[in-house]
Design an enzyme around this catalytic site. Structure first.
Site, PDB file in Angstrom:
ATOM      1  N   GLU A 110      64.615  92.973  44.651  1.00 16.52           N
ATOM      2  CA  GLU A 110      65.651  93.717  45.206  1.00 16.52           C
ATOM      3  C   GLU A 110      65.495  94.252  46.376  1.00 16.52           C
ATOM      4  O   GLU A 110      66.609  94.741  46.864  1.00 16.52           O
ATOM      5  CB  GLU A 110      65.751  94.491  44.159  1.00 16.52           C
ATOM      6  CG  GLU A 110      66.459  94.320  43.336  1.00 16.52           C
ATOM      7  CD  GLU A 110      66.549  95.206  41.968  1.00 16.52           C
ATOM      8  OE1 GLU A 110      67.369  95.721  41.237  1.00 16.52           O
ATOM      9  OE2 GLU A 110      65.437  95.545  41.017  1.00 16.52           O
ATOM     10  N   GLU A 130      64.169  90.704  34.870  1.00 22.54           N
ATOM     11  CA  GLU A 130      64.316  92.000  33.424  1.00 22.54           C
ATOM     12  C   GLU A 130      64.664  91.696  32.635  1.00 22.54           C
ATOM     13  O   GLU A 130      64.422  92.639  32.063  1.00 22.54           O
ATOM     14  CB  GLU A 130      65.707  92.782  34.668  1.00 22.54           C
ATOM     15  CG  GLU A 130      64.994  93.680  36.428  1.00 22.54           C
ATOM     16  CD  GLU A 130      65.031  93.030  37.254  1.00 22.54           C
ATOM     17  OE1 GLU A 130      64.665  93.557  38.102  1.00 22.54           O
ATOM     18  OE2 GLU A 130      65.302  91.219  36.393  1.00 22.54           O
TER      19      GLU A 130
HETATM   20  N1  T1G Z   1      54.424  97.049  36.750  1.00 24.16           N
HETATM   21  C1  T1G Z   1      53.030  97.649  36.552  1.00 24.16           C
HETATM   22  N2  T1G Z   1      52.291  96.667  36.025  1.00 24.16           N
HETATM   23  C2  T1G Z   1      52.210  95.384  36.607  1.00 24.16           C
HETATM   24  C3  T1G Z   1      53.664  95.135  36.933  1.00 24.16           C
HETATM   25  C4  T1G Z   1      54.743  95.880  36.756  1.00 24.16           C
HETATM   26  N3  T1G Z   1      56.070  95.555  37.053  1.00 24.16           N
HETATM   27  N4  T1G Z   1      52.957  93.537  36.410  1.00 24.16           N
HETATM   28  C5  T1G Z   1      52.389  93.406  36.451  1.00 24.16           C
HETATM   29  N5  T1G Z   1      51.196  94.078  35.798  1.00 24.16           N
HETATM   30  C6  T1G Z   1      49.997  94.349  35.522  1.00 24.16           C
HETATM   31  C7  T1G Z   1      49.964  93.855  34.365  1.00 24.16           C
HETATM   32  O1  T1G Z   1      49.769  94.315  32.934  1.00 24.16           O
HETATM   33  C8  T1G Z   1      48.483  93.566  34.378  1.00 24.16           C
HETATM   34  O2  T1G Z   1      47.485  94.449  34.218  1.00 24.16           O
HETATM   35  C9  T1G Z   1      48.376  92.921  35.765  1.00 24.16           C
HETATM   36  O3  T1G Z   1      49.236  93.758  36.329  1.00 24.16           O
HETATM   37  C10 T1G Z   1      47.524  91.796  35.801  1.00 24.16           C
HETATM   38  O4  T1G Z   1      49.365  91.012  35.511  1.00 24.16           O
HETATM   39  C11 T1G Z   1      64.273  98.357  38.955  1.00 24.16           C
HETATM   40  C12 T1G Z   1      63.966  97.751  36.157  1.00 24.16           C
HETATM   41  C13 T1G Z   1      53.569  89.475  38.827  1.00 24.16           C
HETATM   42  C14 T1G Z   1      53.578  87.015  38.009  1.00 24.16           C
HETATM   43  O5  T1G Z   1      59.107  91.813  34.629  1.00 24.16           O
HETATM   44  O6  T1G Z   1      55.436  88.780  35.844  1.00 24.16           O
HETATM   45  O7  T1G Z   1      61.982  95.093  38.412  1.00 24.16           O
HETATM   46  O8  T1G Z   1      46.157  93.972  32.653  1.00 24.16           O
HETATM   47  O9  T1G Z   1      48.281  89.832  34.254  1.00 24.16           O
HETATM   48  O10 T1G Z   1      49.576  86.900  35.325  1.00 24.16           O
HETATM   49  O11 T1G Z   1      65.583  96.012  38.525  1.00 24.16           O
HETATM   50  O12 T1G Z   1      52.223  90.016  36.410  1.00 24.16           O
HETATM   51  O13 T1G Z   1      45.226  93.539  34.243  1.00 24.16           O
HETATM   52  O14 T1G Z   1      46.366  95.975  33.529  1.00 24.16           O
HETATM   53  O15 T1G Z   1      50.359  89.594  34.649  1.00 24.16           O
HETATM   54  O16 T1G Z   1      48.819  87.072  37.953  1.00 24.16           O
HETATM   55  C15 T1G Z   1      60.180  93.540  36.685  1.00 24.16           C
HETATM   56  C16 T1G Z   1      56.110  91.597  35.747  1.00 24.16           C
HETATM   57  C17 T1G Z   1      60.085  94.631  36.701  1.00 24.16           C
HETATM   58  C18 T1G Z   1      57.121  90.926  36.799  1.00 24.16           C
HETATM   59  C19 T1G Z   1      51.125  87.855  38.331  1.00 24.16           C
HETATM   60  N6  T1G Z   1      58.939  92.597  37.045  1.00 24.16           N
HETATM   61  N7  T1G Z   1      54.767  90.632  35.937  1.00 24.16           N
HETATM   62  O17 T1G Z   1      51.498  87.824  37.142  1.00 24.16           O
HETATM   63  O18 T1G Z   1      48.660  88.793  36.253  1.00 24.16           O
HETATM   64  S1  T1G Z   1      60.992  95.280  35.754  1.00 24.16           S
HETATM   65  C20 T1G Z   1      58.518  91.640  36.518  1.00 24.16           C
HETATM   66  C21 T1G Z   1      54.778  89.672  36.073  1.00 24.16           C
HETATM   67  C22 T1G Z   1      62.208  96.217  37.650  1.00 24.16           C
HETATM   68  C23 T1G Z   1      64.051  96.844  38.679  1.00 24.16           C
HETATM   69  C24 T1G Z   1      63.309  95.975  37.632  1.00 24.16           C
HETATM   70  C25 T1G Z   1      53.123  88.635  36.449  1.00 24.16           C
HETATM   71  C26 T1G Z   1      53.048  88.046  37.766  1.00 24.16           C
HETATM   72  P1  T1G Z   1      45.875  94.688  33.754  1.00 24.16           P
HETATM   73  P2  T1G Z   1      49.117  89.876  35.070  1.00 24.16           P
HETATM   74  P3  T1G Z   1      48.770  87.507  36.398  1.00 24.16           P
END
Ligand code: T1G
Length: 705
Positions: A110, A130
């Site tokens: 975004e 999301e």
């Molecule tokens: N927020 C906080 N922590 C996050 C995070 C996030 N968005 N994404 C990953 N982490 C942490 C995760 O918990 C882990 O922590 C570490 O980073 C590594 O992640 C307004 C509402 C990016 C593809 O849904 O899909 O934006 O365990 O083990 O396999 O519209 O993480 O080490 O303490 O998964 O390399 C939308 C979520 C949010 C993406 C990387 N975004 N993340 O994968 O590592 S909602 C998502 C992922 C939003 C807006 C809305 C994957 C990754 P720890 P990992 P990875």
């Protein structure tokens, strides 16, 4: 000692009229409050700096931005909001370019869409996932994306949550340019210079109309998506996503943003968001066990599989799909050939579906061989035994492994209930024995219970976790007991279902309740799929140790005595037309159930769906609490991940322990105490549950390390 101040999460440099704004918030540059504040300050400052002709936004480390900071959901909102930061970026009167690499997801995409131009490295991953968190893109994504790529492509991205590659993103119009190198900061600055040189105008995504021009086609895409979403029973946010894109078509941009905000807040407040966000973090926490924190896994590439039956063959495919060298051992040539054909059949199925080529299959099978001689495993790094569930047979296999396997080889058993401590004690190297409990079909099911016997060394357990990561499985550490985490809890809530059936509910009513709760199928449909004979064997095995005072329901045995094992015999709890996997209710089963009730002296009563649900869930949660208290599961979240990934518990409810927290533990405990009046032996409240309620705490309080 001088404390080193943390580096700012947003860093700005200006060179030759181009500003580079870098987000540095490891591990994934999540858009925390500090990042939003930093971005807002940077854009404000640079917008007012006449010496700056263009602004490039990028991320440090492996990713651009992986989205909003999920850990902030449910907490009091902090200014500025992400929609406001995006509006500020879009409103800038000088070029803003997003320079993208790695994960560019959710709020991260975004931010990029709010920029006027986007350049990405070839390996970038762009998506709006999301929906997987029970949410929708709430920072303008539902309004800007359709205006750039049209309703259909936008709906596909938002409803699937999938990640698109850079090439596809360019084709869709989501990005404007693919970088020629991986130095994204430099590529971003170079692209900004070329845009300035070309006199490229500020181009606001919110003002784009071309992609939505053909209203008929757009409306058709929306109608199709709405019909699709209607089929997805249970999920809250998909329908809201469609409503937002409808607003993108029907409403002016600012009004569409307001609609998006309203619907986003509804999703944020839905319990599904809590359940799905819990599932997101729980799947990551389960990979952190004491052993993975303290030890390094042993290296592995060559893996042996003992047994070519359904489980052995499935495990072999999972290992081959993980890129490993696999040797299958069977007792004789015929059995080996059957095992190898089961493996080949899986790949033939993929070829038929067009998801694999003949060459692809051949390449995979170059890493697969078989033998009837255990000596073929002399240099195996890991061996997984998947033979018949009999202690004598298992010990004989392990004796052979003890004889032939090299020092340091990991010896694993796939048993789903036998005492792994006893197997370990039967060999000279108990420290190398571990349980790796796959779920059928092993090449599909994500869950892998890593069962930790008393004498195992930590690096062997760590190797199990490393193997799970290699196979893209979701690992859960489990202690040794009958049924480990999953099967032990399953046995208890299945028993609760049988008691409800004997008390008056029909098995079909119970299955309907469980489906309505969000499961793909009920316990009796599941029994027919797996085969009633498996449960029958378990009941017979447990007969010797069953508490004579415990209530026993005979109905399932009566069906099995008739050979009605389910789909594989064309009849079980349901009747299956030839070749059909959808069962029809069976009046004869209802008659057998009524007859057994009479024999048990039970006067049948009716149950509301809610009553059935509360007993089913209470039994699950109560046993889950016992499993946690005994240390069979490290935390309640381990129970949740097990039931979600291995037993069909609806992910959007987070798992039984999370669901219990959302319902409220006092309610669950009160239910159990009420049910105990009917059957105090079965409904003994778990002491941990009683303690948490007394302390006003919940299961989540035990998930915090
Ligand atoms: N927020 C906080 N922590 C996050 C995070 C996030 N968005 N994404 C990953 N982490 C942490 C995760 O918990 C882990 O922590 C570490 O980073 C590594 O992640 C307004 C509402 C990016 C593809 O849904 O899909 O934006 O365990 O083990 O396999 O519209 O993480 O080490 O303490 O998964 O390399 C939308 C979520 C949010 C993406 C990387 N975004 N993340 O994968 O590592 S909602 C998502 C992922 C939003 C807006 C809305 C994957 C990754 P720890 P990992 P990875």
């Amino acid at each position: 000692m001088e404390s080193t101040a943390a580096a700012p999460v947003v860093q700005t440099t200006v060179s030759d009229h181009i500003a580079l704004v870098t987000i540095a918030n490891p591990p994934v540059n999540a858009l925390s409050a500090a990042v939003r504040q930093g971005l807002q300050q940077a854009i404000t400052a640079l917008s007012g700096n006449a010496d700056v002709h263009a602004i490039v936004i990028t991320g440090s480390g492996a990713n651009f931005i992986a989205g909003a900071d999920i850990r902030e959901f449910g907490l009091p909102p902090q200014e500025p909001s992400l929609p406001d930061v995006c509006l500020q970026i879009e409103a800038a009167d000088k070029l803003v370019i997003a320079a993208i690499h790695g994960a560019t997801l959710g709020g991260g995409l975004e931010i990029a869409l709010a920029a006027h131009y986007r350049v990405a490295v070839e390996t970038a991953k762009l998506g709006l996932p999301e929906v997987a968190l029970g949410l929708l893109p709430g920072a303008g994504g539902t309004q800007r994306t359709p205006r750039l790529i049209g309703a259909q492509a936008a709906l596909d991205l938002m409803l699937s949550g999938r990640h698109a590659g850079a090439k596809e993103a360019l084709r869709m119009g989501l990005i404007d340019h693919i970088a020629t190198s991986n130095d994204i900061a430099a590529e971003g600055v170079a692209y900004a210079r070329s845009l300035l040189a070309d006199g490229a105008p500020v181009r606001r995504s919110g003002e784009q109309t071309a992609a939505l021009a053909d209203r008929t086609a757009q409306q058709a895409a929306l109608d199709a998506a709405r019909a699709d979403v209607a089929k997805k029973k249970g999920l809250f946010s998909p329908a809201k996503i469609v409503d937002c894109v409808q607003a993108a078509l029907d409403q002016p941009f600012a009004q569409g943003l307001a609609t998006e905000r309203e619907l986003f807040v509804q999703c944020l407040n839905s319990p599904q968001r809590a359940g799905l966000v819990h599932a997101f973090f729980a799947e990551r926490e389960v990979t952190k066990s004491p052993e993975t924190q303290s030890s390094q896994p042993r290296p592995f590439q060559k893996v042996g599989v003992i047994g070519g039956g359904t489980m052995g063959a499935g495990i072999a495919v999972a290992l081959l799909d993980g890129g490993l060298q696999v040797t299958m051992i069977e007792r004789d040539d015929a059995a080996l050939a059957l095992g190898q054909s089961r493996v080949a059949k899986v790949y033939d199925g993929l070829i038929k579906k067009g998801r694999l080529s003949e060459e692809g299959k051949a390449a995979i099978l170059t890493r697969f061989n078989g033998s009837t001689a255990y000596d073929a495993l002399a240099d195996a790094d890991i061996v997984v035994e998947a033979v018949f569930e009999d202690m004598g047979v298992k010990k004989a296999v392990f004796a052979e492994l003890d004889r032939v396997c090299k020092k340091g080889a990991v010896l694993a058993t796939n048993t789903s209930y036998l005492d792994i401590d006893e197997i370990a004690r039967s060999v000279s190297r108990p420290q190398d024995v571990v349980g790796l409990h796959f779920f059928s079909p092993a090449n599909i099911m994500k869950l892998l219970e890593i069962v930790v016997p008393a004498q195992v060394s930590a690096d062997v357990v760590a190797t199990g976790f490393a193997l799970a990561k290699k196979l893209k499985k979701v690992p859960v550490r489990a202690g040794v007991c009958d049924g480990f985490i999953g099967n032990r809890i399953l046995a208890v809530y299945r028993q609760a279902a049988d008691y409800m059936m004997e008390d008056g509910a029909s098995p079909y009513e119970i299955d309907a309740m469980v489906r309505a709760f969000g499961y793909p199928m009920g316990p009796y449909e599941m029994s027919d799929l797996a085969g009633g004979d498996i449960g029958w064997a378990t009941r017979k095995r447990r007969a010797a140790t069953r508490d004579p005072k415990a209530r026993y329901v005979h109905m399932a045995d009566k069906l099995c005595e008739r050979g009605w094992f389910g789909q594989k015999t064309g009849r079980g709890w349901y009747i299956y037309e030839a070749g059909s996997r959808t069962g029809k209710t069976d009046p004869e089963v209802e008659a057998i159930v009524a007859e057994e009730r009479a024999k048990a002296g039970v006067t049948p009563r009716s149950f509301t769906r809610e009553e059935l649900e509360r007993r089913y869930v209470a039994a699950m949660v109560n046993e889950g609490a016992k499993v946690v208290a005994e240390g069979i599961a490290l935390r309640p979240l381990d129970v949740d991940v097990t039931l979600v990934h291995g037993y069909g518990f609806p992910r959007y409810k987070g798992g039984p322990m999370k669901y219990a927290d959302l319902v409220g533990l006092p309610q669950i405990l009160a239910d159990i105490q009420a049910f105990a009046k009917e059957d105090p032996l079965f409904w003994q409240p778990a002491p941990l549950l009683v303690q948490l309620v007394a302390e006003g705490k919940n299961f989540d309080s035990l998930n915090q390390a």
